[in-house]
Design a protein around this motif. Structure first.
Motif, PDB file in Angstrom:
ATOM      1  N   ASN A   9       0.810  -1.220   0.000  1.00 18.02           N
ATOM      2  CA  ASN A   9       0.000   0.000   0.000  1.00 18.02           C
ATOM      3  C   ASN A   9       0.848   1.277   0.000  1.00 18.02           C
ATOM      4  O   ASN A   9       0.328   2.350   0.275  1.00 18.02           O
ATOM      5  N   LEU A  10       2.105   1.176  -0.324  1.00 18.76           N
ATOM      6  CA  LEU A  10       2.988   2.347  -0.318  1.00 18.76           C
ATOM      7  C   LEU A  10       2.482   3.424  -1.277  1.00 18.76           C
ATOM      8  O   LEU A  10       2.462   4.606  -0.946  1.00 18.76           O
ATOM      9  N   PHE A  11       2.043   3.019  -2.471  1.00 13.75           N
ATOM     10  CA  PHE A  11       1.557   3.996  -3.440  1.00 13.75           C
ATOM     11  C   PHE A  11       0.286   4.678  -2.938  1.00 13.75           C
ATOM     12  O   PHE A  11       0.097   5.879  -3.140  1.00 13.75           O
ATOM     13  N   TYR A  12      -0.607   3.923  -2.260  1.00 15.35           N
ATOM     14  CA  TYR A  12      -1.813   4.524  -1.693  1.00 15.35           C
ATOM     15  C   TYR A  12      -1.463   5.563  -0.637  1.00 15.35           C
ATOM     16  O   TYR A  12      -2.066   6.625  -0.571  1.00 15.35           O
ATOM     17  N   ARG A  13      -0.507   5.249   0.206  1.00 17.86           N
ATOM     18  CA  ARG A  13      -0.110   6.205   1.253  1.00 17.86           C
ATOM     19  C   ARG A  13       0.515   7.452   0.626  1.00 17.86           C
ATOM     20  O   ARG A  13       0.297   8.568   1.099  1.00 17.86           O
ATOM     21  N   PHE A  14       1.288   7.273  -0.454  1.00 15.04           N
ATOM     22  CA  PHE A  14       1.866   8.412  -1.163  1.00 15.04           C
ATOM     23  C   PHE A  14       0.748   9.257  -1.768  1.00 15.04           C
ATOM     24  O   PHE A  14       0.777  10.487  -1.691  1.00 15.04           O
ATOM     25  N   GLN A  15      -0.259   8.612  -2.349  1.00 15.31           N
ATOM     26  CA  GLN A  15      -1.404   9.310  -2.916  1.00 15.31           C
ATOM     27  C   GLN A  15      -2.132  10.091  -1.829  1.00 15.31           C
ATOM     28  O   GLN A  15      -2.489  11.254  -2.023  1.00 15.31           O
ATOM     29  N   GLN A  16      -2.336   9.479  -0.677  1.00 18.76           N
ATOM     30  CA  GLN A  16      -3.010  10.161   0.415  1.00 18.76           C
ATOM     31  C   GLN A  16      -2.203  11.362   0.902  1.00 18.76           C
ATOM     32  O   GLN A  16      -2.772  12.407   1.225  1.00 18.76           O
ATOM     33  N   LEU A  17      -0.889  11.235   0.938  1.00 17.21           N
ATOM     34  CA  LEU A  17      -0.037  12.347   1.342  1.00 17.21           C
ATOM     35  C   LEU A  17      -0.175  13.516   0.373  1.00 17.21           C
ATOM     36  O   LEU A  17      -0.318  14.670   0.792  1.00 17.21           O
ATOM     37  N   ILE A  18      -0.159  13.235  -0.915  1.00 16.09           N
ATOM     38  CA  ILE A  18      -0.312  14.290  -1.921  1.00 16.09           C
ATOM     39  C   ILE A  18      -1.665  14.981  -1.759  1.00 16.09           C
ATOM     40  O   ILE A  18      -1.754  16.217  -1.795  1.00 16.09           O
ATOM     41  N   ILE A  19      -2.722  14.201  -1.556  1.00 19.52           N
ATOM     42  CA  ILE A  19      -4.064  14.773  -1.403  1.00 19.52           C
ATOM     43  C   ILE A  19      -4.143  15.660  -0.164  1.00 19.52           C
ATOM     44  O   ILE A  19      -4.689  16.769  -0.217  1.00 19.52           O
ATOM     45  N   VAL A  20      -3.575  15.212   0.936  1.00 15.41           N
ATOM     46  CA  VAL A  20      -3.590  16.010   2.173  1.00 15.41           C
ATOM     47  C   VAL A  20      -2.811  17.312   1.974  1.00 15.41           C
ATOM     48  O   VAL A  20      -3.273  18.393   2.375  1.00 15.41           O
ATOM     49  N   VAL A  21      -1.652  17.234   1.353  1.00 13.40           N
ATOM     50  CA  VAL A  21      -0.841  18.433   1.130  1.00 13.40           C
ATOM     51  C   VAL A  21      -1.589  19.427   0.242  1.00 13.40           C
ATOM     52  O   VAL A  21      -1.626  20.634   0.536  1.00 13.40           O
ATOM     53  N   LEU A  22      -2.225  18.949  -0.824  1.00 11.96           N
ATOM     54  CA  LEU A  22      -2.977  19.850  -1.698  1.00 11.96           C
ATOM     55  C   LEU A  22      -4.160  20.488  -0.968  1.00 11.96           C
ATOM     56  O   LEU A  22      -4.451  21.677  -1.159  1.00 11.96           O
ATOM     57  N   HIS A  23      -4.832  19.726  -0.112  1.00  8.99           N
ATOM     58  CA  HIS A  23      -5.929  20.302   0.671  1.00  8.99           C
ATOM     59  C   HIS A  23      -5.416  21.338   1.666  1.00  8.99           C
ATOM     60  O   HIS A  23      -6.067  22.363   1.893  1.00  8.99           O
ATOM     61  N   HIS A  70      -7.497   3.586  -9.661  1.00  9.63           N
ATOM     62  CA  HIS A  70      -7.043   2.540  -8.737  1.00  9.63           C
ATOM     63  C   HIS A  70      -8.064   1.416  -8.634  1.00  9.63           C
ATOM     64  O   HIS A  70      -7.709   0.241  -8.632  1.00  9.63           O
ATOM     65  N   PHE A  71      -9.333   1.777  -8.532  1.00 11.72           N
ATOM     66  CA  PHE A  71     -10.394   0.778  -8.427  1.00 11.72           C
ATOM     67  C   PHE A  71     -10.410  -0.115  -9.662  1.00 11.72           C
ATOM     68  O   PHE A  71     -10.519  -1.342  -9.562  1.00 11.72           O
ATOM     69  N   GLU A  72     -10.300   0.494 -10.833  1.00 17.07           N
ATOM     70  CA  GLU A  72     -10.315  -0.293 -12.072  1.00 17.07           C
ATOM     71  C   GLU A  72      -9.083  -1.197 -12.180  1.00 17.07           C
ATOM     72  O   GLU A  72      -9.189  -2.320 -12.675  1.00 17.07           O
ATOM     73  N   GLN A  73      -7.939  -0.713 -11.713  1.00 14.72           N
ATOM     74  CA  GLN A  73      -6.737  -1.545 -11.732  1.00 14.72           C
ATOM     75  C   GLN A  73      -6.897  -2.758 -10.823  1.00 14.72           C
ATOM     76  O   GLN A  73      -6.549  -3.876 -11.198  1.00 14.72           O
ATOM     77  N   GLU A  74      -7.421  -2.544  -9.617  1.00 13.87           N
ATOM     78  CA  GLU A  74      -7.629  -3.655  -8.685  1.00 13.87           C
ATOM     79  C   GLU A  74      -8.666  -4.630  -9.220  1.00 13.87           C
ATOM     80  O   GLU A  74      -8.506  -5.842  -9.108  1.00 13.87           O
ATOM     81  N   LYS A  75      -9.723  -4.099  -9.820  1.00 13.83           N
ATOM     82  CA  LYS A  75     -10.767  -4.942 -10.394  1.00 13.83           C
ATOM     83  C   LYS A  75     -10.189  -5.797 -11.524  1.00 13.83           C
ATOM     84  O   LYS A  75     -10.484  -6.986 -11.618  1.00 13.83           O
ATOM     85  N   ARG A  76      -9.367  -5.194 -12.355  1.00 11.12           N
ATOM     86  CA  ARG A  76      -8.738  -5.916 -13.474  1.00 11.12           C
ATOM     87  C   ARG A  76      -7.812  -7.009 -12.945  1.00 11.12           C
ATOM     88  O   ARG A  76      -7.792  -8.120 -13.475  1.00 11.12           O
ATOM     89  N   LEU A  77      -7.059  -6.714 -11.888  1.00 19.93           N
ATOM     90  CA  LEU A  77      -6.181  -7.721 -11.299  1.00 19.93           C
ATOM     91  C   LEU A  77      -6.974  -8.881 -10.707  1.00 19.93           C
ATOM     92  O   LEU A  77      -6.580 -10.041 -10.839  1.00 19.93           O
ATOM     93  N   GLN A  78      -8.089  -8.584 -10.053  1.00 20.43           N
ATOM     94  CA  GLN A  78      -8.911  -9.632  -9.459  1.00 20.43           C
ATOM     95  C   GLN A  78      -9.566 -10.497 -10.532  1.00 20.43           C
ATOM     96  O   GLN A  78      -9.697 -11.707 -10.360  1.00 20.43           O
ATOM     97  N   GLN A  79      -9.943  -9.892 -11.645  1.00 19.47           N
ATOM     98  CA  GLN A  79     -10.550 -10.653 -12.725  1.00 19.47           C
ATOM     99  C   GLN A  79      -9.538 -11.589 -13.377  1.00 19.47           C
ATOM    100  O   GLN A  79      -9.887 -12.661 -13.848  1.00 19.47           O
TER     101      GLN A  79
END
Length: 85
Positions: A9-23, A70-79
């Motif tokens: 989940n490193l990329f998710y945490r990086f994404q969350q950091l970017i979103i928090v900084v922009l807010h 991200h959702f579509e990528q995870e869905k594609r991986l699960q399929q």
């Protein structure tokens, strides 16, 4: 807290950091515009609020698009049967 940041989940945490900084940047801009609006012209204040509205709208739209991707990528991986779990 032990599993807050993992290799998966490193990329998710990086994404969350970017979103928090922009807010926080948007919040600082709002604070500036509200505290300094008494010394600015009406046109300057309106331009600041227009800019904040555009920035906020793009921030919401960008976060939603990034989350959808991200959702579509995870869905594609699960399929494909390549689930990370």
């Amino acid at each position: 807290m032990k599993n807050f940041i993992t290799k998966e989940n490193l990329f998710y945490r990086f994404q969350q950091l970017i979103i928090v900084v922009l807010h926080l940047i948007l919040l600082k801009w709002m604070f500036f515009a509200l505290t300094e609006s008494g010394s600015m012209t009406t046109e300057q204040v309106l331009l600041h609020f227009l800019g904040m509205a555009i920035f906020g709208g793009l921030l919401i739209r960008g976060c939603a698009a990034w989350g959808k991707w991200h959702f579509e990528q995870e869905k594609r991986l699960q399929q494909n049967g390549n689930s990370k779990e």
